[in-house]
Scaffold this motif. Sequence first.
Motif, PDB file in Angstrom:
ATOM      1  N   SER A 449       5.325   9.400   1.935  1.00 24.06           N
ATOM      2  CA  SER A 449       4.011   8.858   2.293  1.00 24.06           C
ATOM      3  C   SER A 449       3.927   8.623   3.797  1.00 24.06           C
ATOM      4  N   GLU A 451       1.965   6.088   6.683  1.00 20.18           N
ATOM      5  CA  GLU A 451       1.206   4.867   6.950  1.00 20.18           C
ATOM      6  C   GLU A 451       0.864   4.845   8.437  1.00 20.18           C
ATOM      7  N   LYS A 471       7.752   6.766  -0.705  1.00 21.53           N
ATOM      8  CA  LYS A 471       6.793   5.786  -1.227  1.00 21.53           C
ATOM      9  C   LYS A 471       7.465   4.680  -2.047  1.00 21.53           C
TER      10      LYS A 471
END
Length: 721
Positions: A449, A451, A471
């Motif tokens: 993931s 961010e 994640k």
Amino acid sequence: MKHLVFIVVIFFFFDVQAQLSNLAPSKPATDIYFGSEVVDDYRNFENLHDPKVLEWMRSQTIYTNSVLDKIPNRNYYVEKRLELDKKQGFSISDLKITNNNKYFYLKKTAEEKTAKVYYRNNFNGQETLLYDPSNAGNKDVVTLISPSWDGNKLAISLSEKGKEISRIIIMDVKSKSIYPQTITQTNASSVGGIKWLGDSSGFFYIYYPVVDITSNLFGKNTQSVLYKLGDDPNKRNDIFSSSNNPDLKISNDVAPAILTFNSDDQYYIGMLVDAEDFRKTYIIEKNDLLNNKKNWKKLYDKTDKIFYIRLFGNDLYFLSGYNSPNFKLCRTNIKNPDFKNPEVLVSEKKDEVIGGYAINRDGIYFTTIKNGVEAKLYQKKDGKEISIKLPYASGSINLQSRGKDFSDLWITCSGWINEEQRFRYNLSNTFIPENLSPIMEYPEFKDISVEELTIKSRDGKEIPLSLIYNKNFIKNGSNPTLIDAYGAYGNSRSPFFAKSYLLWVNQGGIVAIAHVRGGGEKGETWHLDGFKDTKFNSWRDLIDCTEYLIKKGYTSKDKTAIWGTSAGGITIGRAMTERPDLFKAAIVEVGMTNMLRFENTPNGEGNIKEFGTVKKPEEFKNLLEMDAYHHIKKGVKYPATFITGGINDNRVIVWQPAKFAAKLMASNISKNPILLKIDYEGGHGNNVPIAQRYSSLSDIFAFALWQLGHPDYQPKENTQK
């Protein structure tokens, strides 16, 4: 078995002692700058003909390789990258499309060391191999291809061992025959390129009178040369230079380059290329230049803040930074230009930086980027700005068109975890995939993931921070974290499909990209906030980002490594010397670390505008403040440090990282290793076979994971029974 362990441990012990007893040869020099005395302990390293200096660098490289060889999984990264390349099959780069729709590009299969040159007549045409550099029997890498306007001729730039100085060969595309003439002493892939005449009878290139990177004259007094096919390359027709145009007062540290945009242009643009985006620029009528006239006229100056120009007929399009740090897209008439009050096509946006544009028959398309990581696409038509929804959320976008007479528009999108894809866009708002390389699925990266954060710096600025992680990670402070930072020249660290980062994450770590000041993530203001007297913001932003990640439990001091390349060496070098307690490891890759002496390097004078000069009192103070070498103090516990240099590097001459390593080894009192590795087959990291680049990255990752305590990277000889 016990005897075997004992022998191995002693061998490792004596390796360490060998480094400690092999201290760098030191011949100090003392300089007085405006009343301030500065001692340079390793000034002798600047003489790259000194056999003692050369022997020390070579011995340190041998020692470093011996240490890296003891790290289990040292080759994990290079093996995985080659495995991923094999899975993909081949890759495409340097795509050039002529107005008559001929495609030229570089293609490399997983089994090949370097890319070959290919051609096809339109996107769906049959692929034809034009040139294989390996057939020449040397270590050539193709660094640039430039087809003539009609696609009948092709100029190919070749280099070897990481050198940026290259030679140009010319091919007749139909017969695949190579002209007997070879052009030497140029730098086509970095400065000026190769610009063809409208009738494809020749081209402009930049000639380097001196190519020895140890000479003070390297890169000085370069010339724009007009070469006509079949002529003797040694009889250079200098058409734009300080010697040919003395009335223009061109300084010896800029590269006078010729720009061309369309085959039917009636003007040539002459630009004085340096490290800045805003450059002094001249104009001349095509016929005057081709008839050996020298009546160049100034088009605009640096103070006009013009960037990214394109010429179509008498209309000059450009991005303007004049009273608009996030840029506005403008147009003016070339016969009566007005750069202070031009026609504004797209006004400056508050939170988005205009990054690029393309013009075709259907209008103007432009891109913006927010915080350096969130890209958007717009069309400007009939006075309206139309937002175009992308096929997927992208961190960066590149546009390509065939010009104002065609409707073709290609859009290339990518992101941290999105492979780069190329689309043809049409007015029905559809994106048709036109990838030349296969688009693969990567199930091994499916749990990763991204961010995107902004963190508050010590002075209240919002610093963009990109995080890439699994994640399912847990904020318990135990994640090996690699923080990448740069912060110079107004260059943004825009998202790309970074397999290197993703492989780090798959080893259980976090990758952070700190978009520190000095870059261009928030426009020209962001650049100037990490520039000369504000340069300290670059490394302090990195420190603040690191402290944020530790405070929030992403990582801890013993699990943090910082990494910077080239001008990123300032950011990394000063972060680790200002806060040596904050990081477990630091990687300074071909880094600028001795800024007081940088203007004495081959690439130095051209960088004065970015960093300053020791010849001015205030700028001397700024340079001393950003000089990591002079901030090394004796008796300090420094983090484990891996320092690299390239023997053929003309951007950051190899004595810069070597001096930094020598002083750090002599001053450090921690048990952390200080390693120096010189690439004797490379330069600044480019223009080398891809496996060689992967191998360099593999060493960086292995070193960092070893120091951050990853169990798969711990030398077994550390335990003695």
